[in-house]
Write a protein that holds these residues in place. Structure first.
Motif, PDB file in Angstrom:
ATOM      1  N   GLY A 152       0.774  -1.384  -0.061  1.00 29.02           N
ATOM      2  CA  GLY A 152      -0.068  -0.019   0.002  1.00 29.02           C
ATOM      3  C   GLY A 152       0.835   1.296  -0.070  1.00 29.02           C
ATOM      4  N   GLY A 153       0.362   2.268  -0.520  1.00 26.28           N
ATOM      5  CA  GLY A 153       0.928   3.707  -0.272  1.00 26.28           C
ATOM      6  C   GLY A 153       2.138   3.862  -1.147  1.00 26.28           C
ATOM      7  N   VAL A 154       2.208   3.061  -2.313  1.00 27.81           N
ATOM      8  CA  VAL A 154       3.656   3.135  -3.178  1.00 27.81           C
ATOM      9  C   VAL A 154       3.181   4.063  -4.316  1.00 27.81           C
ATOM     10  N   GLY A 155       2.050   4.751  -4.506  1.00 35.29           N
ATOM     11  CA  GLY A 155       1.736   5.672  -5.648  1.00 35.29           C
ATOM     12  C   GLY A 155       0.734   4.844  -6.599  1.00 35.29           C
ATOM     13  N   LYS A 156       0.114   3.867  -6.439  1.00 40.48           N
ATOM     14  CA  LYS A 156      -0.739   3.202  -7.451  1.00 40.48           C
ATOM     15  C   LYS A 156      -1.827   4.427  -8.215  1.00 40.48           C
ATOM     16  N   THR A 157      -2.489   4.980  -7.107  1.00 44.78           N
ATOM     17  CA  THR A 157      -3.643   5.748  -7.276  1.00 44.78           C
ATOM     18  C   THR A 157      -2.956   7.082  -8.147  1.00 44.78           C
ATOM     19  N   THR A 158      -1.851   7.545  -7.259  1.00 48.22           N
ATOM     20  CA  THR A 158      -1.343   8.948  -7.988  1.00 48.22           C
ATOM     21  C   THR A 158      -0.720   8.643  -9.521  1.00 48.22           C
ATOM     22  N   THR A 159      -0.041   7.472  -9.567  1.00 43.23           N
ATOM     23  CA  THR A 159       0.276   7.122 -11.052  1.00 43.23           C
ATOM     24  C   THR A 159      -0.901   6.925 -12.032  1.00 43.23           C
ATOM     25  N   LEU A 166     -11.006   0.036  -8.999  1.00 48.34           N
ATOM     26  CA  LEU A 166     -11.091  -1.224  -8.545  1.00 48.34           C
ATOM     27  C   LEU A 166     -10.946  -1.174  -6.860  1.00 48.34           C
ATOM     28  N   ASP A 167     -10.737  -0.318  -6.343  1.00 48.42           N
ATOM     29  CA  ASP A 167     -10.173  -0.309  -4.838  1.00 48.42           C
ATOM     30  C   ASP A 167     -11.155   0.433  -4.088  1.00 48.42           C
ATOM     31  N   LEU A 168     -12.002  -0.360  -3.199  1.00 50.71           N
ATOM     32  CA  LEU A 168     -13.053   0.028  -2.419  1.00 50.71           C
ATOM     33  C   LEU A 168     -12.948   1.092  -1.498  1.00 50.71           C
ATOM     34  N   PRO A 176      -6.697  -2.231  -5.640  1.00 53.15           N
ATOM     35  CA  PRO A 176      -6.231  -2.022  -4.243  1.00 53.15           C
ATOM     36  C   PRO A 176      -5.024  -2.639  -3.887  1.00 53.15           C
ATOM     37  N   PRO A 177      -4.504  -2.312  -2.781  1.00 59.78           N
ATOM     38  CA  PRO A 177      -2.980  -3.026  -2.465  1.00 59.78           C
ATOM     39  C   PRO A 177      -3.499  -4.557  -2.164  1.00 59.78           C
ATOM     40  N   GLY A 178      -2.367  -5.317  -2.280  1.00 58.03           N
ATOM     41  CA  GLY A 178      -2.571  -6.776  -2.061  1.00 58.03           C
ATOM     42  C   GLY A 178      -2.788  -7.568  -3.365  1.00 58.03           C
ATOM     43  N   VAL A 184      11.925   8.294 -13.836  1.00 59.67           N
ATOM     44  CA  VAL A 184      11.568   7.924 -12.526  1.00 59.67           C
ATOM     45  C   VAL A 184      10.766   9.179 -11.951  1.00 59.67           C
ATOM     46  N   VAL A 185       9.848   8.732 -10.974  1.00 61.83           N
ATOM     47  CA  VAL A 185       9.294   9.977 -10.321  1.00 61.83           C
ATOM     48  C   VAL A 185       9.825  10.288  -8.951  1.00 61.83           C
ATOM     49  N   GLY A 186      10.137  11.714  -8.858  1.00 63.86           N
ATOM     50  CA  GLY A 186      10.836  11.881  -7.365  1.00 63.86           C
ATOM     51  C   GLY A 186       9.750  11.947  -6.388  1.00 63.86           C
ATOM     52  N   ARG A 187      10.256  11.922  -5.130  1.00 63.91           N
ATOM     53  CA  ARG A 187       9.474  12.269  -3.897  1.00 63.91           C
ATOM     54  C   ARG A 187       9.268  13.739  -4.002  1.00 63.91           C
ATOM     55  N   PHE A 234       2.522  16.134  -4.604  1.00 59.40           N
ATOM     56  CA  PHE A 234       1.483  15.222  -5.067  1.00 59.40           C
ATOM     57  C   PHE A 234       0.158  15.142  -4.025  1.00 59.40           C
ATOM     58  N   ALA A 235       0.860  15.017  -2.731  1.00 61.04           N
ATOM     59  CA  ALA A 235      -0.338  14.947  -1.572  1.00 61.04           C
ATOM     60  C   ALA A 235      -1.158  16.355  -1.711  1.00 61.04           C
ATOM     61  N   ARG A 236      -0.408  17.595  -1.814  1.00 57.69           N
ATOM     62  CA  ARG A 236      -1.407  18.834  -1.988  1.00 57.69           C
ATOM     63  C   ARG A 236      -2.192  18.798  -3.101  1.00 57.69           C
ATOM     64  N   ALA A 237      -1.752  18.114  -4.195  1.00 53.48           N
ATOM     65  CA  ALA A 237      -2.626  18.163  -5.549  1.00 53.48           C
ATOM     66  C   ALA A 237      -3.903  17.458  -5.181  1.00 53.48           C
ATOM     67  N   ALA A 238      -3.526  16.066  -4.573  1.00 58.02           N
ATOM     68  CA  ALA A 238      -4.481  15.325  -4.270  1.00 58.02           C
ATOM     69  C   ALA A 238      -5.795  15.809  -3.298  1.00 58.02           C
ATOM     70  N   ALA A 239      -5.136  16.515  -2.246  1.00 57.29           N
ATOM     71  CA  ALA A 239      -6.002  17.234  -1.313  1.00 57.29           C
ATOM     72  C   ALA A 239      -7.000  18.241  -2.004  1.00 57.29           C
TER      73      ALA A 239
HETATM   74  N1  LIG Z   1       6.058  10.909  -5.781  1.00 57.01           N
HETATM   75  C1  LIG Z   1       5.612  11.164  -4.723  1.00 57.01           C
HETATM   76  N2  LIG Z   1       6.340  11.588  -3.843  1.00 57.01           N
HETATM   77  C2  LIG Z   1       5.645  11.822  -2.601  1.00 57.01           C
HETATM   78  N3  LIG Z   1       4.442  11.520  -2.377  1.00 57.01           N
HETATM   79  C3  LIG Z   1       3.597  10.976  -3.383  1.00 57.01           C
HETATM   80  C4  LIG Z   1       4.168  10.458  -4.613  1.00 57.01           C
HETATM   81  N4  LIG Z   1       3.449   9.717  -5.193  1.00 57.01           N
HETATM   82  C5  LIG Z   1       2.162   9.671  -4.247  1.00 57.01           C
HETATM   83  N5  LIG Z   1       2.612  10.435  -2.864  1.00 57.01           N
HETATM   84  C6  LIG Z   1       1.464  10.568  -2.004  1.00 57.01           C
HETATM   85  O1  LIG Z   1       1.642   9.227  -1.081  1.00 57.01           O
HETATM   86  C7  LIG Z   1       0.671   8.799  -0.607  1.00 57.01           C
HETATM   87  C8  LIG Z   1       0.260   7.310  -1.203  1.00 57.01           C
HETATM   88  O2  LIG Z   1      -0.002   7.493  -2.538  1.00 57.01           O
HETATM   89  P1  LIG Z   1      -1.217   6.454  -3.518  1.00 57.01           P
HETATM   90  O3  LIG Z   1      -2.406   6.895  -2.556  1.00 57.01           O
HETATM   91  O4  LIG Z   1      -1.270   7.054  -4.720  1.00 57.01           O
HETATM   92  O5  LIG Z   1      -0.737   5.398  -3.075  1.00 57.01           O
HETATM   93  P2  LIG Z   1      -1.475   3.859  -3.433  1.00 57.01           P
HETATM   94  O6  LIG Z   1      -0.582   3.055  -3.721  1.00 57.01           O
HETATM   95  O7  LIG Z   1      -2.486   4.031  -4.306  1.00 57.01           O
HETATM   96  O8  LIG Z   1      -1.998   3.641  -1.846  1.00 57.01           O
HETATM   97  P3  LIG Z   1      -3.062   2.406  -1.493  1.00 57.01           P
HETATM   98  O9  LIG Z   1      -2.217   1.069  -1.474  1.00 57.01           O
HETATM   99  O10 LIG Z   1      -3.542   2.762  -0.075  1.00 57.01           O
HETATM  100  O11 LIG Z   1      -4.131   2.393  -2.396  1.00 57.01           O
HETATM  101  C9  LIG Z   1      -0.598  10.052  -1.134  1.00 57.01           C
HETATM  102  O12 LIG Z   1      -0.416  10.641  -0.065  1.00 57.01           O
HETATM  103  C10 LIG Z   1       0.134  10.473  -2.397  1.00 57.01           C
HETATM  104  O13 LIG Z   1      -0.295  11.867  -2.335  1.00 57.01           O
END
Ligand SMILES: Nc1ncnc2c1ncn2[C@@H]1O[C@H](COP(=O)(O)OP(=O)(O)OP(=O)(O)O)[C@@H](O)[C@H]1O
Ligand SMILES: [Mg+2]
Length: 243
Positions: free
Chosen positions: A10-17, A37-39, A86-88, A174-177, A181-186
């Protein structure tokens, strides 16, 4: 082309990507379906804001599940369908991989992320054996922190994989940290609307261009997601001008 965005972790950037690659593909002139596909419905959370902005006529959203996915895709006529999983590695992920052309795995540039990757690779291999021999594997490094020594090690580990695994591509981009991204999501915005001149926007633009370049030869044979639905209308458009 159907792209399943998966990772066990989880939280690796799937939805962001999913969101930002989809937005980048639309900016390159593609019609894009973003399927959730994620609840948790993190992707769907963008839908209202995208529609209200009127800026994204080529992007549409759908909330779905493992059972409904094949019917959703059969009816689709988009150039690209991105499936946010979803993760998993559960039912939704297996359903997505069954219909996908590409398994796109965002890998956060940290050590545990690479360790968890083995199970993802095993599942892709199993799907290739049983159900979907053509399934390609794309790996995208996300959240790379240039100052962290782990980041470079992750990159090096991933870049060895194409010599060991068939039909495997590791994105040059590569996508840098970045906190943007979190601010755009908000704000329920893509990185292109929130911070168009950021390095994050440039990264997803480059990922999209890399994907389009990889997809070009196969698009001649399969122009649209709907090429999977065997109708006369779709047969007519498949040889047309769609890239
Ligand atoms: N390149 C990045 N740098 C820093 N933060 C990021 C980056 N990409 C995504 N994030 C942030 O990290 C968090 C997790 O990202 P995201 O929701 O895309 O992950 P996910 O794999 O879809 O998570 P989940 O498994 O819960 O569905 C979010 O707050 C997002 O804004
Ligand atoms: Mg997610």
């Amino acid at each position: 082309m159907i792209i399943a965005v998966i990772n066990q972790k989880g939280g690796v950037g799937k939805t962001t990507t999913t969101l930002n690659l989809g937005a980048a593909l639309a900016r390159e002139g593609q019609r894009v379906l973003l399927a959730d596909l994620d609840l948790q419905r993190d992707l769907t959370a963008y839908e209202a804001a995208f529609e209200e902005s009127g800026k994204h006529p080529d992007i549409r959203f759908a909330s779905t599940n493992a059972q409904a996915l094949p019917a959703l895709l059969d009816e689709a006529s988009d150039n690209y369908a991105l499936l946010d999983c979803p993760p998993g590695l559960g039912d939704e992920v297996v359903a997505a991989l069954r219909v996908a052309d590409v398994a796109l795995v965002p890998v956060a540039a940290e050590f545990p992320a690479v360790r968890g990757l083995a199970r993802v690779l095993d599942l892709v291999a199993a799907l290739r054996r049983c159900d979907n021999r053509e399934l390609r594997l794309h790996l995208l490094v996300t959240m790379l922190d240039g100052r962290s020594p782990h980041g470079q090690t992750v990159l090096e580990t991933l870049r060895e994989l194409p010599s060991q695994i068939a039909r495997c591509h590791v994105y040059e981009t590569v996508v840098g940290r970045s906190l943007l991204f979190a601010r755009a999501a908000a704000e329920e915005q893509s990185i292109f609307d929130f911070a168009p001149s950021s390095s994050g926007a440039a990264a997803y633009r480059d990922v999209a261009r890399e994907l389009l370049a990889l997809a070009a030869p196969q698009h001649e044979a399969k122009a649209e997601v709907s090429a999977r639905a065997d109708t006369a209308k779709k047969t007519k458009t498949a040889g047309g001008s769609t890239p």
